[in-house]
Scaffold this motif. Sequence first.
Motif, PDB file in Angstrom:
ATOM      1  N   ILE A  29      68.585 -20.667   1.081  1.00 42.62           N
ATOM      2  CA  ILE A  29      69.241 -21.236  -0.098  1.00 42.62           C
ATOM      3  C   ILE A  29      68.214 -21.267  -1.224  1.00 42.62           C
ATOM      4  CG2 ILE A  29      70.307 -23.303  -1.075  1.00 42.62           C
ATOM      5  CD1 ILE A  29      71.399 -23.891   1.763  1.00 42.62           C
ATOM      6  N   VAL A  30      68.607 -20.749  -2.379  1.00 39.47           N
ATOM      7  CA  VAL A  30      67.719 -20.732  -3.541  1.00 39.47           C
ATOM      8  C   VAL A  30      68.396 -21.440  -4.710  1.00 39.47           C
ATOM      9  CG1 VAL A  30      66.585 -18.571  -2.858  1.00 39.47           C
ATOM     10  CG2 VAL A  30      68.548 -18.490  -4.414  1.00 39.47           C
ATOM     11  N   PRO A  31      67.603 -21.966  -5.641  1.00 35.40           N
ATOM     12  CA  PRO A  31      68.219 -22.513  -6.863  1.00 35.40           C
ATOM     13  C   PRO A  31      69.026 -21.424  -7.562  1.00 35.40           C
ATOM     14  CG  PRO A  31      65.877 -23.068  -6.754  1.00 35.40           C
ATOM     15  CD  PRO A  31      66.149 -22.076  -5.648  1.00 35.40           C
ATOM     16  N   ALA A  32      70.142 -21.798  -8.158  1.00 38.33           N
ATOM     17  CA  ALA A  32      71.017 -20.817  -8.797  1.00 38.33           C
ATOM     18  C   ALA A  32      70.263 -19.962  -9.809  1.00 38.33           C
ATOM     19  CB  ALA A  32      72.196 -21.531  -9.458  1.00 38.33           C
ATOM     20  N   ALA A  33      69.336 -20.543 -10.557  1.00 30.76           N
ATOM     21  CA  ALA A  33      68.594 -19.797 -11.576  1.00 30.76           C
ATOM     22  C   ALA A  33      67.716 -18.704 -10.969  1.00 30.76           C
ATOM     23  CB  ALA A  33      67.735 -20.751 -12.407  1.00 30.76           C
ATOM     24  N   VAL A 165      76.778 -26.144  -2.113  1.00 26.84           N
ATOM     25  CA  VAL A 165      75.603 -25.700  -1.354  1.00 26.84           C
ATOM     26  C   VAL A 165      74.419 -26.487  -1.890  1.00 26.84           C
ATOM     27  CG1 VAL A 165      74.139 -23.749  -0.728  1.00 26.84           C
ATOM     28  CG2 VAL A 165      76.598 -23.389  -1.096  1.00 26.84           C
ATOM     29  N   LYS A 166      73.845 -27.303  -1.021  1.00 24.31           N
ATOM     30  CA  LYS A 166      72.715 -28.137  -1.438  1.00 24.31           C
ATOM     31  C   LYS A 166      71.400 -27.425  -1.143  1.00 24.31           C
ATOM     32  CE  LYS A 166      75.280 -32.355  -1.000  1.00 24.31           C
ATOM     33  NZ  LYS A 166      75.284 -33.739  -0.619  1.00 24.31           N
ATOM     34  N   ALA A 167      70.476 -27.529  -2.087  1.00 22.76           N
ATOM     35  CA  ALA A 167      69.161 -26.891  -1.944  1.00 22.76           C
ATOM     36  C   ALA A 167      68.331 -27.602  -0.906  1.00 22.76           C
ATOM     37  CB  ALA A 167      68.438 -26.888  -3.271  1.00 22.76           C
TER      38      ALA A 167
END
Length: 167
Positions: A29-33, A165-167
Amino acid sequence: MTPLDLVVTPRGTRFLGRYFPCTIGRGGIVPAAAKREGDGATPAGVHRIVGMLYRPDRLAHLPDWALPIGPSDLWSDDSADPDYNLMARAPHRFSHEKLRRADPLYDLVLITDWNWPHAEPGRGSAIFLHAWRRPGYPTAGCVAFAPQNLRWIAQRIRPQTRLIVKA
């Protein structure tokens, strides 16, 4: 959060008071940015469910807003394509994924609004909810479930249900 939210947690995905095992992208999981085309990551954030596709030759009795996948249906994953991160039809000269696959992975697909409908080139395409290859086998960035669990979820979601979706 609402009861109709799908929440990806370390234990699996929580929905309607139940937990379902799931797999995520091989890139984690990655930050959206930070999400990029081809990185194999699942973007953190709140993503709306905006569509449902299915193989009518393999599945029946789905919600009336589900659309059938035809033999020439594709999904563009080419940043140079004017139809990037949109459904397309064969023949198609840009890079794409076939939606009608020989394996059962895309027999039922829930489409999220990740980088959609006005896609920014290179930010990543097609964060779907679909069937997994097997438990624990990562995806290319999507969230995948056991086929029977995906069907159970699909029967109960509504358009605009959110995937959190949690980071």
